[in-house]
Design an enzyme around this catalytic site. Structure first.
Site, PDB file in Angstrom:
ATOM      1  N   ASN A  12       0.950  -1.363   0.038  1.00 20.69           N
ATOM      2  CA  ASN A  12       0.046   0.044   0.101  1.00 20.69           C
ATOM      3  C   ASN A  12       0.831   1.143  -0.059  1.00 20.69           C
ATOM      4  O   ASN A  12       1.500   1.545   0.904  1.00 20.69           O
ATOM      5  CB  ASN A  12      -0.915  -0.018   1.117  1.00 20.69           C
ATOM      6  CG  ASN A  12      -1.843   1.268   1.506  1.00 20.69           C
ATOM      7  OD1 ASN A  12      -1.791   2.124   0.384  1.00 20.69           O
ATOM      8  ND2 ASN A  12      -2.264   1.391   2.622  1.00 20.69           N
ATOM      9  N   TRP A  13       1.086   1.941  -1.203  1.00 20.40           N
ATOM     10  CA  TRP A  13       1.951   3.022  -1.241  1.00 20.40           C
ATOM     11  C   TRP A  13       1.571   4.330  -0.354  1.00 20.40           C
ATOM     12  O   TRP A  13       2.126   5.115  -0.313  1.00 20.40           O
ATOM     13  CB  TRP A  13       2.241   3.166  -2.870  1.00 20.40           C
ATOM     14  CG  TRP A  13       3.022   2.331  -3.355  1.00 20.40           C
ATOM     15  CD1 TRP A  13       3.469   1.042  -3.200  1.00 20.40           C
ATOM     16  CD2 TRP A  13       3.634   2.467  -4.714  1.00 20.40           C
ATOM     17  NE1 TRP A  13       3.948   0.358  -4.030  1.00 20.40           N
ATOM     18  CE2 TRP A  13       4.254   1.057  -4.994  1.00 20.40           C
ATOM     19  CE3 TRP A  13       3.551   3.278  -5.813  1.00 20.40           C
ATOM     20  CZ2 TRP A  13       4.897   0.875  -6.254  1.00 20.40           C
ATOM     21  CZ3 TRP A  13       4.098   3.071  -7.063  1.00 20.40           C
ATOM     22  CH2 TRP A  13       4.853   2.171  -7.178  1.00 20.40           C
ATOM     23  N   LYS A  14       0.259   4.464  -0.128  1.00 15.72           N
ATOM     24  CA  LYS A  14      -0.437   5.381   0.411  1.00 15.72           C
ATOM     25  C   LYS A  14       0.003   6.642  -0.726  1.00 15.72           C
ATOM     26  O   LYS A  14       0.160   6.445  -1.618  1.00 15.72           O
ATOM     27  CB  LYS A  14       0.033   5.762   1.992  1.00 15.72           C
ATOM     28  CG  LYS A  14      -0.032   4.382   2.551  1.00 15.72           C
ATOM     29  CD  LYS A  14       0.149   4.676   4.077  1.00 15.72           C
ATOM     30  CE  LYS A  14      -0.043   3.341   4.858  1.00 15.72           C
ATOM     31  NZ  LYS A  14      -0.015   3.169   6.317  1.00 15.72           N
ATOM     32  N   HIS A  98      -9.452   1.477   5.033  1.00 13.47           N
ATOM     33  CA  HIS A  98      -8.203   1.535   5.637  1.00 13.47           C
ATOM     34  C   HIS A  98      -8.384   2.557   6.783  1.00 13.47           C
ATOM     35  O   HIS A  98      -9.215   3.551   6.873  1.00 13.47           O
ATOM     36  CB  HIS A  98      -7.072   2.143   4.495  1.00 13.47           C
ATOM     37  CG  HIS A  98      -5.673   2.113   5.429  1.00 13.47           C
ATOM     38  ND1 HIS A  98      -5.072   2.856   6.171  1.00 13.47           N
ATOM     39  CD2 HIS A  98      -4.883   1.160   4.987  1.00 13.47           C
ATOM     40  CE1 HIS A  98      -4.113   2.754   6.523  1.00 13.47           C
ATOM     41  NE2 HIS A  98      -3.711   1.554   5.929  1.00 13.47           N
ATOM     42  N   GLU A 100      -6.760   4.862   7.940  1.00 13.83           N
ATOM     43  CA  GLU A 100      -6.338   6.224   7.625  1.00 13.83           C
ATOM     44  C   GLU A 100      -7.939   6.768   7.054  1.00 13.83           C
ATOM     45  O   GLU A 100      -7.834   8.085   7.011  1.00 13.83           O
ATOM     46  CB  GLU A 100      -5.271   6.607   6.839  1.00 13.83           C
ATOM     47  CG  GLU A 100      -3.962   6.184   7.435  1.00 13.83           C
ATOM     48  CD  GLU A 100      -2.718   5.644   6.958  1.00 13.83           C
ATOM     49  OE1 GLU A 100      -2.758   5.698   5.595  1.00 13.83           O
ATOM     50  OE2 GLU A 100      -1.814   5.086   7.509  1.00 13.83           O
ATOM     51  N   GLU A 170      -5.345  -4.897  10.349  1.00 16.57           N
ATOM     52  CA  GLU A 170      -4.317  -3.712  10.535  1.00 16.57           C
ATOM     53  C   GLU A 170      -4.778  -2.999  11.820  1.00 16.57           C
ATOM     54  O   GLU A 170      -5.392  -1.972  11.850  1.00 16.57           O
ATOM     55  CB  GLU A 170      -4.450  -2.593   9.755  1.00 16.57           C
ATOM     56  CG  GLU A 170      -4.063  -3.311   8.137  1.00 16.57           C
ATOM     57  CD  GLU A 170      -3.314  -2.300   7.195  1.00 16.57           C
ATOM     58  OE1 GLU A 170      -2.465  -2.589   6.569  1.00 16.57           O
ATOM     59  OE2 GLU A 170      -4.058  -1.379   7.133  1.00 16.57           O
ATOM     60  N   GLY A 176       2.546   2.414  10.783  1.00 21.41           N
ATOM     61  CA  GLY A 176       3.479   3.590  10.632  1.00 21.41           C
ATOM     62  C   GLY A 176       4.269   3.678  12.085  1.00 21.41           C
ATOM     63  O   GLY A 176       4.883   4.823  12.030  1.00 21.41           O
ATOM     64  N   SER A 215       3.448  -2.145  10.247  1.00 20.77           N
ATOM     65  CA  SER A 215       5.157  -2.256  10.454  1.00 20.77           C
ATOM     66  C   SER A 215       5.712  -3.743  10.148  1.00 20.77           C
ATOM     67  O   SER A 215       6.426  -4.114  10.755  1.00 20.77           O
ATOM     68  CB  SER A 215       5.486  -1.838  11.823  1.00 20.77           C
ATOM     69  OG  SER A 215       4.947  -0.505  12.069  1.00 20.77           O
ATOM     70  N   GLY A 236       2.913  -0.989   4.157  1.00 21.21           N
ATOM     71  CA  GLY A 236       2.818   0.390   3.949  1.00 21.21           C
ATOM     72  C   GLY A 236       4.391   0.686   3.632  1.00 21.21           C
ATOM     73  O   GLY A 236       4.920   0.429   2.644  1.00 21.21           O
TER      74      GLY A 236
END
Ligand code: 13P
Length: 256
Positions: A12-14, A98, A100, A170, A176, A215, A236
């Site tokens: 997931n490149w975000k 997600h 976020e 997650e 992160g 992570s 990530g």
């Protein structure tokens, strides 16, 4: 049971990348995975880079997808991107719900469920994210939170809808932060998720890929992948580093 599920590693490149950086990263992944086997690999890139992913990854063993999708099919929804558009660019996967998006963009369980169905209506495989915050974990609410998130996507379309989906666990406190759930901590939540589904449909539960995210890196992937209910990873930060992502993929290929 786990023999029937292939390991899946999704980057997931975000909101990271550029045409130049992506070309280097995808080139390194293609070269590094050319002869790899025993797992599935994918990258979920920002919308503007889907065309680039399609151009560079077509014919490779890496699939690609997006990080969000509109709940709507088309219309006057400024800024939204629908599932048919993702299909136009060869997407296989789309991440929905997600943490976020749930926290920063106010997405609730009902919206996540609608996005999941919108993705499936276009033949995309939604990667449905669930997970608890640190406060929820500390108060002993992990199972209740994750089951509520899961029930919300099962309720409208039935458990059978999970036969065409991937679930990602997650824990928000591990995203992160460099703090990974231990393999045992992750496994116990994955087992809860699978058991919740198995009560309704044992076959769907047995076939469902449940990814762990938070992570994950080359050095901790193998221990996670050895767990019976961990079927891969949603990655990530480490997905932006070819060496790290390749190491995670190699662990997936070697772990069964
Ligand atoms: P990190 O791997 O950077 O912790 O992110 C996890 C994640 O949110 C993947 O969707």
């Amino acid at each position: 049971m786990s023999e029937m599920r292939r390991k899946l590693v999704v980057g997931n490149w975000k909101m990271h990348g550029s045409l130049t950086e992506n070309e280097a990263l995808l080139g390194a992944l293609k070269a590094g995975l050319a002869s790899a086997h025993g797992f599935q690999g994918a990258v979920c890139v920002p919308f503007p880079y889907l065309a680039q992913a399609q151009a560079l990854l077509t014919g490779s063993r890496i699939s690609w997808g997006a990080q969000d999708v509109s709940e709507r099919a088309k219309g006057a929804y400024t800024g939204e991107v629908c599932g048919a558009m993702l299909k136009d660019f060869g997407c296989h996967y789309v991440i929905v719900g997600h943490s976020e998006r749930r926290t920063l963009h106010g997405e609730d369980n009902a919206l996540v469920a609608r996005k999941m169905r919108a993705a499936q209506a276009q033949g995309l495989l939604p990667i449905v994210c669930v997970g608890e915050t640190l406060a929820q974990r500390s108060s002993g609410a992990t199972e209740a939170v994750v089951c509520e998130q899961l029930d919300a996507v099962i309720a409208p379309a039935g458990v059978q809808s999970l036969a065409q989906a991937v679930v990602a666990y997650e824990p928000v406190w591990a995203i992160g932060t460099g703090k990974t759930a231990t393999p045992d901590e992750a496994q116990s939540v994955h087992a809860v998720i699978r058991a919740r589904i198995a009560v309704i449909d044992a076959n769907v539960a047995a076939g469902l890929q449940i990814l762990y995210g938070g992570s994950v890196k080359g050095s901790n992937a193998m221990a996670l992948f050895k767990m019976p209910d961990i079927d891969g990873a949603l990655v990530g930060g480490a997905a932006l580093d070819a060496t790290e992502f390749l190491a995670i993929c190699q662990a997936a290929g070697a772990s069964h």
